[in-house]
Design an enzyme around this catalytic site. Sequence first.
Site, PDB file in Angstrom:
ATOM      1  N   HIS A  99     -51.540 -15.741 -14.727  1.00 11.79           N
ATOM      2  CA  HIS A  99     -50.367 -16.613 -14.791  1.00 11.79           C
ATOM      3  C   HIS A  99     -49.289 -16.214 -13.785  1.00 11.79           C
ATOM      4  O   HIS A  99     -48.701 -17.069 -13.124  1.00 11.79           O
ATOM      5  CB  HIS A  99     -49.804 -16.620 -16.212  1.00 11.79           C
ATOM      6  CG  HIS A  99     -48.990 -17.831 -16.525  1.00 11.79           C
ATOM      7  ND1 HIS A  99     -48.761 -18.270 -17.810  1.00 11.79           N
ATOM      8  CD2 HIS A  99     -48.337 -18.716 -15.729  1.00 11.79           C
ATOM      9  CE1 HIS A  99     -48.027 -19.367 -17.786  1.00 11.79           C
ATOM     10  NE2 HIS A  99     -47.746 -19.655 -16.536  1.00 11.79           N
ATOM     11  N   TYR A 132     -47.657 -20.383 -23.405  1.00 15.80           N
ATOM     12  CA  TYR A 132     -47.101 -21.619 -23.944  1.00 15.80           C
ATOM     13  C   TYR A 132     -47.145 -21.625 -25.473  1.00 15.80           C
ATOM     14  O   TYR A 132     -46.388 -22.373 -26.105  1.00 15.80           O
ATOM     15  CB  TYR A 132     -47.865 -22.850 -23.446  1.00 15.80           C
ATOM     16  CG  TYR A 132     -47.862 -23.071 -21.960  1.00 15.80           C
ATOM     17  CD1 TYR A 132     -47.091 -22.288 -21.090  1.00 15.80           C
ATOM     18  CD2 TYR A 132     -48.640 -24.077 -21.395  1.00 15.80           C
ATOM     19  CE1 TYR A 132     -47.109 -22.500 -19.733  1.00 15.80           C
ATOM     20  CE2 TYR A 132     -48.659 -24.296 -20.031  1.00 15.80           C
ATOM     21  CZ  TYR A 132     -47.904 -23.506 -19.196  1.00 15.80           C
ATOM     22  OH  TYR A 132     -47.919 -23.722 -17.838  1.00 15.80           O
TER      23      TYR A 132
END
Length: 277
Positions: free
Chosen positions: A111, A53
Amino acid sequence: MAQRLAPTLKLQNGVEIPQLGLGTWPMDDAQAAAAVRQAIGLGYRLIDTAENYGNETGVGQGVKASGVARGEIFITTKFNRQWHSQNGVREAALGSMKRLGVEYIDLLLIHWPNPGQGRYLEAYEALTRLLEEGLVRAIGVSNFKPAHLQTLFDAGFVPHLNQVQLDPYRQRRDIVAIHKARGIVTETWSPIDRNGALLEDAFIKGLAAKYGKTPAQIVLRLHVQSGYATTPKSADPARQAQNLDIFSFALTDEEFAALNALDNPAAPVLDSDAFGH
């Protein structure tokens, strides 16, 4: 609007995770710092971020600026495929801790499995070592499909949590069934859908009118009433407050069943056999 803290779910190792938190993708550092500080002030205690992010620094700044003790905030972050190795996972964790400005991570996730790379099992084994050392309080995975989970099970590993794309149109029943059988907490991302079509559903809008809530609140209530943790993203203070204000009402058994009947197996889901970073 007076807010209450979200209830918690207990992970396999006894660590408790708030059922509702703040998602931070795709905020930048400045946006994340402001949104996190604001959310914590409203009563949020779970903050979800990731290396990919690019806003871990901002998240950490927001946590610090909130004035709430670090021990009361549950921080989740995730690492990319370049770190899928014994030494790499440690480096990823230390890098995230430095950017966040913290001495430990509450929940660290792989992730994406990136099965083409073929190293997620090694990465998970490395996570267990960080857990033993106390650098992280809980460990898990994100976007793992049944076959990926089975690889972990076959090696003797059961993640504490799997964060997956899930909403009333995409209920991922095969994965949820495995989670329930193995004691894995289900956490949902994109819980109210990305394109907005879900929030225009006539049945959901009807329930919103009945309860004096927004369609998003109805959907989020379904998530928590299903026993999931979820992290809707919002930088708007009014919407953050609304998202957290879902614990003062409950869907009836009939409404719960009708919402579950909205499941559409044809609804597109990001394929973690083909996508990852």
